[in-house]
Structures are given as structure tokens and as C-alpha cells.
Scaffold this motif. Structure first.
Motif, PDB file in Angstrom:
ATOM      1  N   CYS A 164      -3.150   2.171 -10.924  1.00  0.00           N
ATOM      2  CA  CYS A 164      -3.438   2.734 -12.438  1.00  0.00           C
ATOM      3  C   CYS A 164      -2.649   3.635 -11.861  1.00  0.00           C
ATOM      4  O   CYS A 164      -1.705   4.356 -13.149  1.00  0.00           O
ATOM      5  CB  CYS A 164      -4.856   2.793 -13.173  1.00  0.00           C
ATOM      6  N   ARG A 165      -3.091   4.743 -11.229  1.00  0.00           N
ATOM      7  CA  ARG A 165      -2.225   6.222 -10.671  1.00  0.00           C
ATOM      8  C   ARG A 165      -0.567   5.909 -10.937  1.00  0.00           C
ATOM      9  O   ARG A 165      -0.114   6.945 -11.010  1.00  0.00           O
ATOM     10  CB  ARG A 165      -2.997   6.715  -9.636  1.00  0.00           C
ATOM     11  N   ALA A 166      -0.480   4.715 -10.499  1.00  0.00           N
ATOM     12  CA  ALA A 166       1.044   4.033  -9.580  1.00  0.00           C
ATOM     13  C   ALA A 166       1.505   3.866 -11.343  1.00  0.00           C
ATOM     14  O   ALA A 166       3.149   3.675 -11.139  1.00  0.00           O
ATOM     15  CB  ALA A 166       0.916   3.205  -8.220  1.00  0.00           C
ATOM     16  N   ASP A 167       0.885   2.914 -11.714  1.00  0.00           N
ATOM     17  CA  ASP A 167       1.736   3.279 -13.153  1.00  0.00           C
ATOM     18  C   ASP A 167       2.104   1.567 -12.577  1.00  0.00           C
ATOM     19  O   ASP A 167       3.484   1.332 -12.826  1.00  0.00           O
ATOM     20  CB  ASP A 167       2.104   3.846 -13.902  1.00  0.00           C
ATOM     21  N   MET A 168       2.101   0.921 -11.731  1.00  0.00           N
ATOM     22  CA  MET A 168       2.318  -0.079 -10.786  1.00  0.00           C
ATOM     23  C   MET A 168       1.614  -1.416 -10.637  1.00  0.00           C
ATOM     24  O   MET A 168       1.948  -2.403  -9.621  1.00  0.00           O
ATOM     25  CB  MET A 168       3.039   0.109  -9.128  1.00  0.00           C
ATOM     26  N   ALA A 171       0.699  -1.367   0.589  1.00  0.00           N
ATOM     27  CA  ALA A 171       0.280  -0.085   0.355  1.00  0.00           C
ATOM     28  C   ALA A 171       0.668   1.348  -0.108  1.00  0.00           C
ATOM     29  O   ALA A 171       0.137   1.911  -0.665  1.00  0.00           O
ATOM     30  CB  ALA A 171      -1.133   0.122   1.620  1.00  0.00           C
ATOM     31  N   SER A 172       1.923   1.144   1.039  1.00  0.00           N
ATOM     32  CA  SER A 172       2.818   2.725   0.964  1.00  0.00           C
ATOM     33  C   SER A 172       3.445   2.313  -0.746  1.00  0.00           C
ATOM     34  O   SER A 172       3.718   3.831  -1.321  1.00  0.00           O
ATOM     35  CB  SER A 172       3.987   1.662   1.856  1.00  0.00           C
ATOM     36  N   GLU A 173       3.509   1.733  -0.946  1.00  0.00           N
ATOM     37  CA  GLU A 173       4.970   1.617  -2.113  1.00  0.00           C
ATOM     38  C   GLU A 173       3.744   2.061  -3.286  1.00  0.00           C
ATOM     39  O   GLU A 173       4.039   3.090  -4.158  1.00  0.00           O
ATOM     40  CB  GLU A 173       5.214  -0.263  -2.745  1.00  0.00           C
ATOM     41  N   LEU A 174       2.556   1.373  -3.435  1.00  0.00           N
ATOM     42  CA  LEU A 174       1.431   1.959  -4.076  1.00  0.00           C
ATOM     43  C   LEU A 174       1.445   3.936  -4.404  1.00  0.00           C
ATOM     44  O   LEU A 174       1.160   4.668  -5.757  1.00  0.00           O
ATOM     45  CB  LEU A 174       0.484   1.361  -4.659  1.00  0.00           C
ATOM     46  N   ALA A 175       1.192   3.564  -3.146  1.00  0.00           N
ATOM     47  CA  ALA A 175       0.163   5.295  -3.117  1.00  0.00           C
ATOM     48  C   ALA A 175       1.578   6.512  -2.999  1.00  0.00           C
ATOM     49  O   ALA A 175       1.167   7.018  -3.480  1.00  0.00           O
ATOM     50  CB  ALA A 175       0.041   5.709  -1.920  1.00  0.00           C
ATOM     51  N   THR A 176       2.891   5.831  -2.551  1.00  0.00           N
ATOM     52  CA  THR A 176       4.357   6.926  -2.483  1.00  0.00           C
ATOM     53  C   THR A 176       4.267   7.571  -4.894  1.00  0.00           C
ATOM     54  O   THR A 176       4.982   8.455  -4.511  1.00  0.00           O
ATOM     55  CB  THR A 176       4.970   5.648  -2.126  1.00  0.00           C
ATOM     56  N   ALA A 177       4.391   5.846  -5.324  1.00  0.00           N
ATOM     57  CA  ALA A 177       4.679   6.156  -6.852  1.00  0.00           C
ATOM     58  C   ALA A 177       3.710   6.867  -6.758  1.00  0.00           C
ATOM     59  O   ALA A 177       3.413   7.441  -8.205  1.00  0.00           O
ATOM     60  CB  ALA A 177       4.863   5.163  -7.393  1.00  0.00           C
TER      61      ALA A 177
END
Length: 341
Positions: free
Chosen positions: A329-333, A15-21
């Protein structure tokens, strides 16, 4: 596979990785992304559901569209020994608080109380976040914030206040969750109205009025109209109190003058004021804990750190599948996130 109405459970690290990206991709620098992600995770785990990842989407849109300067560095000043005054410079409120937090605690320990007040930020997010952090340092905390106008003072009136929330936190000792009270001056939060409108659900009477000033239970009409204060004029008085403390002390925009938080390129210039109080009684936390237990035994509904949710698992977090897909999608990850589940 999750059913369409069942939340996805993902590791906190994911969750942290996605939100940060997602924050970085939207235009935040590393410092702003870190502050915003920590506040989002805290809200998602301990606060109202709508103030976690759903509200993060508002921040991401604001970053992309220019309402938030993702590279702003707050300007911190110390006009008095126990007062910290910040200008967020069109950035996020959380970064200014982070920059001043250690000084706020140090000054409160030395003098018994200290005040942080900030102007010129995007909306402050979940207010419980600020007082939870103070309670973790054994302070009693009070936080107030304003923002763009969403609420009328009475039926038939124009929008004059934001939801103007206030939060209170107090430590209950080692091994205990702090007491946290976090509520808006409005009958409900705007995110609840917006969610009901997206899902085409009706809302209770007394929550809002339509664009003509008449009471409505239609959520879409309420979005175009205004929220109402809780308890009539008493809630409106609380909203005014918050307005004075949040916008008056900080020199932020009065709510009625603030640009919208969800459209345009201008910062809402929101105000945030946080007070830290050091309990003088060394038995404050256990005494309060015992009192809350006594009240609870008498049938009093005592707010808990996560009143509406079960205790979170330390290393995981719940998120709706639809919201997770948006975040990926927003994180492109998307592919990296899928591998972790």
C-alpha cells in the motif's frame, strides 16, 4: 494462500522494489532510498525481526511528516587522519555511513584503526548492519548509537536515555558468518514493547515502568512509561557509556534533549559512532573461529549472525502478510507485487 500467522516468502528483488518505491513515495531521493532499503533488507535477513520491515514503517512515517529530510546530503569532514566526522543534516544515518565507508576502511587499513562519528540524523536503525559491513571487509567493528529518551535509569525515574544499543562484529574467515553481538542497554528493545501493546500481550517483569514510575507488565502502560536498563545500575552505566561515545563525540543531542522519533516535525538529532579495527594477527579470524567452537562445545551460547532465525534463502525473504500488505500500500504497487508471488 498463507495462514494468518504464517509469513509470506517473496523474492529479495520484490522486497527491494517494494521498499524502494515506498521510500521514494514517502519523500526520499534515490540515494537515501537505496541506503535505507539495503539496511532494511540486511536487518530483515540477519537481525532482530522488529528492526527490518516493521522499523521501515517508522522511517516512512518520519519521511512523510518531516522528521527525516529525504533529500539531505551528509556533510563529511576529516578533522584528524583517522577520524571521519559527519553531519547527516536531518537525513538518515545510513547514508552518511555509506558516503564515508570506503574512506573509513582505507584509513583503518593504513593506520590500524579509524573512527566515524555522526550527528543530526534520524535513529540509526539496526546497529548490527554497521559492524556486519566492517566484518565483511575483515575489520573488527564497534558501533554505538543514541536517540530520543525511552529508558529510565532506575525504577521511579524519568526517561533519560534511549535504548542506547551497542554492536560488536568480528570476521571469522572465508565461508563463515561473522561474530555479531547487537544488544540494547535496556532490558528489551522498544519495538518489542510496542509490538506487545499492539497485540495486547503482557510483558515480563523488569522490562518497564508505567507513567507513574511503578513496575508494570502491561505493555500499553509501558509505552506511556519508560523502559528499564538490563541488570539494574550496570545496564544504566552501559547506557551512559554509549551516550558519551554516540552523542558526546558526535555533538548530537543528549537523549534527554532529543525530539521524539515517532511524532512531530523535528529530527531526533541522533548520534552514531562506529570504530573499525584492523586485526594485527594474520591468524585472528581462524583463531577466533576455533575459540568460539570450543566455547560452544562447553555449552556457551555464542551469538550467531542470525541468532533468532533460520538461515535465509539467498534470493528470498520472509515477511508477515499484514506487513507485506502495508508495504504494498505504501509503495502503491500491490498489483505488481502480487504478480511476482
Amino acid at each position: 494462500m498463507n495462514g494468518s500467522n504464517l509469513p509470506a516468502v517473496i523474492p529479495l528483488s520484490t522486497a527491494s522494489e517494494l521498499a524502494t518505491a515506498a521510500c521514494l513515495r514517502a519523500g526520499a531521493n534515490a540515494a537515501s532510498a537505496e541506503s535505507l532499503v539495503q539496511a532494511t533488507l540486511s536487518a530483515a535477513r540477519f537481525g532482530p525481526k522488529g528492526m527490518g520491515f516493521p522499523h521501515l514503517m517508522d522511517y516512512l512515517d518520519a519521511l512523510r511528516q518531516g522528521r527525516i529530510d529525504g533529500h539531505a546530503e551528509p556533510l563529511i569532514a576529516y578533522p584528524l587522519p583517522t577520524v571521519i566526522r559527519a553531519d547527516a543534516r536531518r537525513g538518515i544515518a545510513q547514508l552518511g555511513f555509506d558516503r564515508a565507508f570506503d574512506d573509513l576502511c582505507q584509513r583503518a587499513r593504513a593506520s590500524g584503526t579509524a573512527l566515524f562519528t555522526q550527528r543530526n540524523s534520524y535513529t540509526a536503525g539496526e546497529l548490527g548492519y554497521y559492524v556486519r559491513r566492517l566484518a565483511a571487509q575483515n575489520f573488527v567493528g564497534l558501533a554505538v548509537a543514541n536517540g530520543p529518551p525511552l529508558m529510565a535509569a532506575a525504577v521511579g525515574g524519568p526517561r533519560v536515555y534511549c535504548t542506547n544499543p551497542l554492536a560488536f562484529g568480528a570476521p571469522l574467515g572465508a565461508g563463515h558468518k561473522p561474530l555479531v553481538i547487537d544488544q540494547a542497554a535496556s532490558a528489551t528493545a522498544f519495538v518489542n514493547i510496542a509490538q506487545a501493546a499492539r497485540e495486547r500481550r503482557s510483558i515480563p517483569e523488569g522490562w518497564a515502568i508505567d507513567a507513574s514510575g511503578q513496575p508494570t507488565t502491561d505493555a500499553e502502560s509501558a509505552v506511556q512509561g519508560a523502559l528499564l536498563p538490563f541488570g539494574g545500575y550496570k545496564g544504566a552505566n552501559i547506557a551512559l557509556l554509549v551516550e558519551v561515545l554516540a552523542a558526546g563525540l558526535s555533538a548530537a543531542s543528549w537523549s534527554i534533549d532529543a525530539p521524539a522519533f515517532n511524532e512531530g516535525e523535528n529530527s531526533p538529532n541522533s548520534g552514531l559512532t562506529v570504530v573499525a579495527l584492523a586485526p594485527l594477527d594474520p591468524d585472528f579470524a581462524p583463531r577466533l573461529s576455533a575459540q568460539l567452537e570450543r566455547l560452544s562445545s562447553l555449552g556457551v551460547a555464542v551469538p550467531s549472525q542470525r541468532a533468532a532465525h533460520a538461515d535465509p534463502v539467498d534470493d528470498s525473504i520472509e515477511i508477515s502478510p499484514a506487513l507485506l500488505a502495508q508495504l504494498e500500500c505504501r509503495a502503491d504497487m500491490r498489483s505488481a507485487a502480487a504478480k511476482s508471488r
